[in-house]
Enzyme design. Structure first.
Site, PDB file in Angstrom:
ATOM      1  N   ALA A 200      -2.131   4.983 -51.641  1.00 28.73           N
ATOM      2  CA  ALA A 200      -0.713   5.053 -52.012  1.00 28.73           C
ATOM      3  C   ALA A 200      -0.541   5.213 -53.522  1.00 28.73           C
ATOM      4  O   ALA A 200      -1.203   4.515 -54.296  1.00 28.73           O
ATOM      5  CB  ALA A 200      -0.010   3.774 -51.558  1.00 28.73           C
ATOM      6  N   HIS A 201       0.294   6.150 -53.943  1.00 34.99           N
ATOM      7  CA  HIS A 201       0.563   6.319 -55.374  1.00 34.99           C
ATOM      8  C   HIS A 201       1.934   6.922 -55.591  1.00 34.99           C
ATOM      9  O   HIS A 201       2.420   7.703 -54.783  1.00 34.99           O
ATOM     10  CB  HIS A 201      -0.517   7.167 -56.061  1.00 34.99           C
ATOM     11  CG  HIS A 201      -0.755   8.522 -55.455  1.00 34.99           C
ATOM     12  ND1 HIS A 201      -1.448   8.697 -54.264  1.00 34.99           N
ATOM     13  CD2 HIS A 201      -0.401   9.757 -55.865  1.00 34.99           C
ATOM     14  CE1 HIS A 201      -1.506   9.990 -53.990  1.00 34.99           C
ATOM     15  NE2 HIS A 201      -0.868  10.658 -54.932  1.00 34.99           N
TER      16      HIS A 201
END
Ligand code: ZN
Length: 137
Positions: A96-97
């Site tokens: 996740a980013h």
């Protein structure tokens, strides 16, 4: 803290400091560093320190975006960009980013973010950018 980290994931290696990066942010939950394939100068990646597949898998979703905002405002002060974009796709790196992207007049992205419009920025300039963003955090 690192028990959920994956050895296969480049972002997990960065959090573990096993891969170098231009870091400008770290707290108990999140880690921020410059994207080495930036859409614009100051383009930052904010990630959870624990490996989650998608942004919406992060239990502290609100804090994740509050932190992105704080960094975005620091990027705006450091780069004098006219606005900030927050982009979450998640197909290239499966950790996740949030991509925090400075926007400038005539930056080649028109009314969106063109994924092939990547800027070449020297390591020295990247160091300078990380340091100046950090000054506003
Ligand atoms: Zn990971």
């Amino acid at each position: 803290m690192f028990k959920h980290l994956s050895n296969q994931c480049i972002f997990c290696l960065i959090v573990q400091k096993e891969k170098p990066c231009f870091q400008m942010y770290e707290d108990d939950l999140f880690f921020g560093f410059l994207d080495t394939h930036p859409f614009n100068p100051g383009n930052t990646l904010l990630i959870p320190k624990i490996h989650y597949r998608w942004v919406y898998d992060v239990p502290q979703f609100g804090a994740f975006f509050e932190t992105a905002k704080k960094i975005g405002l620091a990027i705006q002060k450091a780069t004098k960009c006219h606005s900030i974009n927050f982009l979450t796709l998640g197909y290239q790196i499966q950790h996740a980013h949030i991509r925090i992207i400075s926007r400038f007049k005539n930056d080649g992205h028109e009314n969106g973010i063109l994924l092939y419009e990547v800027k070449k920025i020297s390591d020295n300039k990247m160091k300078e950018l990380a340091t100046s963003i950090q000054m506003y955090l």
